[in-house]
Design a protein around this motif. Structure first.
Motif, PDB file in Angstrom:
ATOM      1  N   ASP A 151       0.817  -1.217   0.000  1.00 10.31           N
ATOM      2  CA  ASP A 151       0.000   0.000   0.000  1.00 10.31           C
ATOM      3  C   ASP A 151       0.849   1.265   0.000  1.00 10.31           C
ATOM      4  O   ASP A 151       0.560   2.214  -0.720  1.00 10.31           O
ATOM      5  N   GLU A 152       1.907   1.245   0.799  1.00 10.13           N
ATOM      6  CA  GLU A 152       2.780   2.417   0.813  1.00 10.13           C
ATOM      7  C   GLU A 152       3.464   2.605  -0.550  1.00 10.13           C
ATOM      8  O   GLU A 152       3.662   3.726  -1.004  1.00 10.13           O
ATOM      9  N   LEU A 153       3.829   1.490  -1.181  1.00  5.62           N
ATOM     10  CA  LEU A 153       4.451   1.589  -2.504  1.00  5.62           C
ATOM     11  C   LEU A 153       3.493   2.261  -3.481  1.00  5.62           C
ATOM     12  O   LEU A 153       3.882   3.129  -4.265  1.00  5.62           O
ATOM     13  N   ALA A 154       2.233   1.844  -3.413  1.00 10.08           N
ATOM     14  CA  ALA A 154       1.236   2.440  -4.299  1.00 10.08           C
ATOM     15  C   ALA A 154       1.081   3.928  -3.988  1.00 10.08           C
ATOM     16  O   ALA A 154       1.047   4.759  -4.895  1.00 10.08           O
ATOM     17  N   ASP A 155       1.068   4.275  -2.705  1.00 15.78           N
ATOM     18  CA  ASP A 155       0.932   5.692  -2.323  1.00 15.78           C
ATOM     19  C   ASP A 155       2.104   6.528  -2.821  1.00 15.78           C
ATOM     20  O   ASP A 155       1.951   7.705  -3.124  1.00 15.78           O
ATOM     21  N   MET A 156       3.271   5.931  -2.832  1.00 22.94           N
ATOM     22  CA  MET A 156       4.462   6.691  -3.257  1.00 22.94           C
ATOM     23  C   MET A 156       4.643   6.680  -4.767  1.00 22.94           C
ATOM     24  O   MET A 156       5.692   7.090  -5.263  1.00 22.94           O
TER      25      MET A 156
END
Ligand code: SF4
Ligand code: SF4
Ligand code: SF4
Lengths: 493, 64
Positions: free
Chosen positions: A169-174
């Motif tokens: 999820d953090e990868l997608a956010d970044m």
């Protein structure tokens, strides 16, 4: 045959911004198909948008764009039998090997320094040593800082997959839109022969138990990435008699789960590296074994054939490493990003690519028109831009193409020892180049002297600089037509 | 009641530092060191000492 109207070479070598812009602007558009997208056939346009500037994902982009890796995440949560984490040597160039571990701040300065100097830069990756998802804080801090300074740079990372599901999820956010997972098995019994232990849920797991957990987490991570539209490349290390046959199965599993590319890499095992496999005498595959397996996998998940197994701190176009020019001690503490070079370069590339696509489709037309069933294997000396623009003696690698009536396909690259250093050719080096070019019919380069040309001819390899600075495909099709077609040799030959 | 790091074997990957539940591990000068005052040998937190379980080099995080 179209002549270069704008030289990418001059763009990447000029030092002053005004000069650069002048060069970029002076290039008119000579191509009839200007503005056509350089999109290869059969590709969904959302995917193309994501990969078109990524040298590792797009075979076409690797002519124009450069990547850099920063080694900020040295901690790892698994052990692989092909990795020795104690090993670190400045003369080594094996994947994952790195001579400089950086803090996120040092990494930011390095990225800015490279972006200012290397206008082809389009991708920043974090790829070992260590695992970017396990050493997450440093990975995240680096990506956030770089994205703030250089918003258009693409971010990607490599991981063994164990900690990946925790961070999707953090990868997608970044806006990380490319991830590479190294997957060597889908059968834990095979996995246990490759990965002796993992650290998961605060404890060390070994043997089949470890491999089972790793496998589950890898598949979960891949599925999660696919669900979020993040492109995933799978790297597999081919280890003869351990997982070589099994990679066919791996290819099927990952394709079903949406992996975009499969990159089968040969095991590199040298006792001197001190890895488990190196010490137990496990051999790596031969070039032929690797190619045979890659051919068998064709039709499964798309294969990547232009991987260079870069060092984890590599900088530049694929096949070149300028990492040594950008070590921390050479970068000043207060460095500011200057976007001008990269912007000018991109403007020119967009035009040049349209032209290149037109040239490619002409080339394929020429091949088909010959009506010949034969094939030619051609090695090309190039410094990028899709053109034959490197001197034979200056080449550190040749890109290998196969031309047949079906078209022109890139099949790999051959590394060679640079034969001409400081203007004088070294005989021993030339011998090794000739050995490396075994099986090649014709070598295309920007320039070659009579002596190496004659020596190559003795070995049954023809070499010519008649097509210097042409597009690779244009030259290949002209050669092919000359060899097998009914038409007379093109005027440039 | 503490662990220590054999500095000559350490690869300085830093994995032990962020896995230690007691914040006992720091990079000091040239090497990672365990502060014996802070190390609890992971008692009450985990079954195994985290530094020793994650360290890639055998016998590098050992009882002091
Ligand atoms: S995942 Fe990478 S760093 Fe970790 S052991 Fe394997 S090869 Fe080495
Ligand atoms: S034994 Fe546990 S508490 Fe002590 S240093 Fe290692 S990880 Fe930290
Ligand atoms: S985990 Fe081991 S090798 Fe890594 S820093 Fe800690 S002691 Fe050194």
């Amino acid at each position: 045959m179209s002549l270069p109207t704008i030289s990418l070479d001059s763009l990447v070598s000029t030092k002053s911004y005004e000069q650069l812009l002048a060069t970029a602007k002076s290039g008119g558009c000579a191509s009839s198909s200007c503005g056509s997208s350089a999109k290869p056939d059969e590709m969904d346009s959302a995917v193309w948008e994501k990969i078109k500037d990524h040298p590792c994902y797009s075979e076409e982009a690797h002519h124009y764009f450069a990547r850099m890796h920063v080694a900020v995440a040295p901690a790892c949560n698994i052990q692989c039998n092909y990795c020795n984490r104690k090993y670190d040597c400045a003369n080594e160039s094996r994947p994952g090997v790195v001579s400089e571990k950086l803090t996120p701040d040092q990494a930011l300065r390095k990225v800015i320094a490279v972006a200012n100097e290397v206008p082809q830069l389009s991708v920043l990756g974090i790829a070992g040593p260590g695992d970017a998802c396990f050493d997450w804080k440093k990975t995240k801090a680096t990506f956030e800082r770089v994205a703030r300074e250089i918003p258009d740079i693409r971010l990607c990372l490599s991981t063994n997959g164990l900690a990946l599901p925790d961070h999707v999820d953090e990868l997608a956010d970044m806006n990380v839109d490319h991830v590479t997972i190294t997957i060597n098995m889908v059968d834990p019994a095979i996995g246990a022969k490759i990965h002796p232990w993992i650290f998961y849920n605060h404890r060390r797991h070994t043997g089949i138990d470890a491999a089972r957990i790793l496998h589950k987490r890898q598949m979960l991570g891949l599925e999660m990435l696919t669900a979020r539209g993040i492109l995933t490349k799978i790297n597999s290390v081919m280890i003869p008699s351990v997982n070589d046959e099994h990679l066919v199965e791996v290819n099927r599993w990952i394709k079903e789960r949406g992996a975009f590319l499969h990159n089968v890499m040969p095991l590199i095992s040298d006792p001197a590296h001190g890895t488990h496999f190196g010490l137990t005498g496990q051999r790596g595959p031969t070039a032929l074994e690797l190619k045979t397996l890659q051919d068998r996998l064709e039709g499964g998940a798309k294969l990547m054939r232009h991987c260079r197994q870069c060092r984890a701190d590599a900088v530049g176009l694929l096949g070149e490493d300028r990492g040594q020019e950008f070590t921390t001690d050479r970068i000043s503490d207060d460095i500011a990003y200057d976007a001008s070079k990269r912007e000018a370069y991109r403007e020119v590339v967009t035009r040049e690519r349209g032209d290149h696509v037109a040239a490619k489709s002409d080339a394929v037309g020429t091949l088909k028109a010959t009506g010949s069933g034969k094939s030619l294997v051609i090695a090309v000396a190039t410094r990028g831009g899709g053109r034959i623009n490197e001197h034979f003696g200056h080449s550190k690698e040749f890109q290998v193409y196969e031309a047949s009536q079906r078209g022109i396909s890139f099949i790999g690259h051959r590394n060679v020892e640079q034969y001409c250093l400081g203007g004088r050719g070294a005989d021993a080096a030339l011998d090794s180049v000739i050995t490396a070019l075994d099986g090649i019919d014709i070598v295309l380069c920007a320039k070659i002297g009579d002596c190496p040309k004659d020596r190559l001819a003795e070995a049954g390899i023809r070499a010519t600089d008649a097509y210097g600075y042409d597009y690779i495909e244009t030259a290949i099709s002209a050669l092919y037509a000359a060899e097998f077609g009914s038409e007379p040799l093109a005027a440039t030959a | 009641m503490a662990f220590k790091i054999i500095a000559s074997q350490c690869t300085q990957c830093g994995a032990c530092e962020f896995e230690c539940p007691s914040s006992a591990i720091k990079f000091k000068g040239e090497a990672y060191v365990i502060d014996p005052e802070q190390c609890t040998e992971c008692k009450d937190a985990f079954d195994t000492q985290q530094c020793a379980s994650v360290c890639p080099v055998p016998k590098t995080c050992v009882p002091a």
